[in-house]
Design an enzyme around this catalytic site. Structure first.
Site, PDB file in Angstrom:
ATOM      1  N   GLY A 125       0.837  -1.194   0.000  1.00 27.85           N
ATOM      2  CA  GLY A 125       0.000   0.000   0.000  1.00 27.85           C
ATOM      3  C   GLY A 125       0.867   1.237   0.000  1.00 27.85           C
ATOM      4  O   GLY A 125       0.616   2.195   0.730  1.00 27.85           O
ATOM      5  N   HIS A 126       1.898   1.200  -0.815  1.00 25.83           N
ATOM      6  CA  HIS A 126       2.793   2.347  -0.940  1.00 25.83           C
ATOM      7  C   HIS A 126       3.657   2.197  -2.183  1.00 25.83           C
ATOM      8  O   HIS A 126       3.713   1.129  -2.803  1.00 25.83           O
ATOM      9  CB  HIS A 126       3.669   2.498   0.314  1.00 25.83           C
ATOM     10  CG  HIS A 126       4.508   1.304   0.634  1.00 25.83           C
ATOM     11  ND1 HIS A 126       5.636   0.975  -0.061  1.00 25.83           N
ATOM     12  CD2 HIS A 126       4.366   0.349   1.577  1.00 25.83           C
ATOM     13  CE1 HIS A 126       6.160  -0.111   0.445  1.00 25.83           C
ATOM     14  NE2 HIS A 126       5.402  -0.535   1.438  1.00 25.83           N
ATOM     15  N   ALA A 127       4.344   3.297  -2.527  1.00 22.28           N
ATOM     16  CA  ALA A 127       5.362   3.285  -3.585  1.00 22.28           C
ATOM     17  C   ALA A 127       6.616   3.923  -3.000  1.00 22.28           C
ATOM     18  O   ALA A 127       6.547   4.640  -1.993  1.00 22.28           O
ATOM     19  CB  ALA A 127       4.885   4.070  -4.798  1.00 22.28           C
TER      20      ALA A 127
END
Ligand code: TYD
Length: 135
Positions: free
Chosen positions: A51-53
């Site tokens: 749930g991130h980059a």
């Protein structure tokens, strides 16, 4: 970076009757210098990770044990990969959003990454990530 750069990497296997061995050498089997290792384990059924980059970080994710799904998204398109073998890694370059789910019981996700932990390197908000991609 785009999803075209996001690919599975087959790692070497030394197969013997007494068991298999896989190894990873920095900048040989992975396209980045290895500076950190972390792993996800005891993941409860139904849990989601990621749930991130990352802005700069390169990663290789490996299902060292068990299986899980990795959904990658470069802000334009989205793809899913099922990882279930310890000799197969998913390379995720910078600026790719990832979500990991569908962990099998007892699974372990090993992450080989290019730099030390730095919270400032994260996009944790998808809208903010998308704005950055769209420029
Ligand atoms: P995070 O990267 O969000 O985990 P995941 O993507 O697997 O869901 O990290 C979860 C927490 O752990 C967050 O508070 C940051 C911390 N953390 C570290 O302290 N060091 C690390 O190397 C990593 C990967 C995370």
């Amino acid at each position: 970076m785009s999803l075209a750069d996001c690919r599975t990497i087959e790692l070497p296997v030394v197969a013997e009757p007494r068991g298999n061995l896989t190894f990873v050498e920095s900048e040989r089997h992975i396209p980045f210098p290895l500076r950190r290792v972390y792993y996800l384990y005891d993941v409860p059924s139904g849990a989601e990770r990621g749930g991130h980059a990352h802005k700069q970080l390169h990663q290789l994710l490996i299902a060292i044990s068990g299986a899980f799904d990795v959904h990658v998204d470069d802000g334009r398109e989205r793809r899913s990969h099922h990882l279930n073998r310890p000799h197969k890694g998913l390379y995720i370059p910078p600026m790719v959003w990832r979500e990991i789910d569908n962990f099998s019981g007892g699974s372990v996700c090993l992450a080989l990454v290019s730099d030390f932990y730095e919270e400032d390197d994260y996009f944790r908000d998808y809208a903010e990530f998308k704005t950055s991609v769209d420029g």
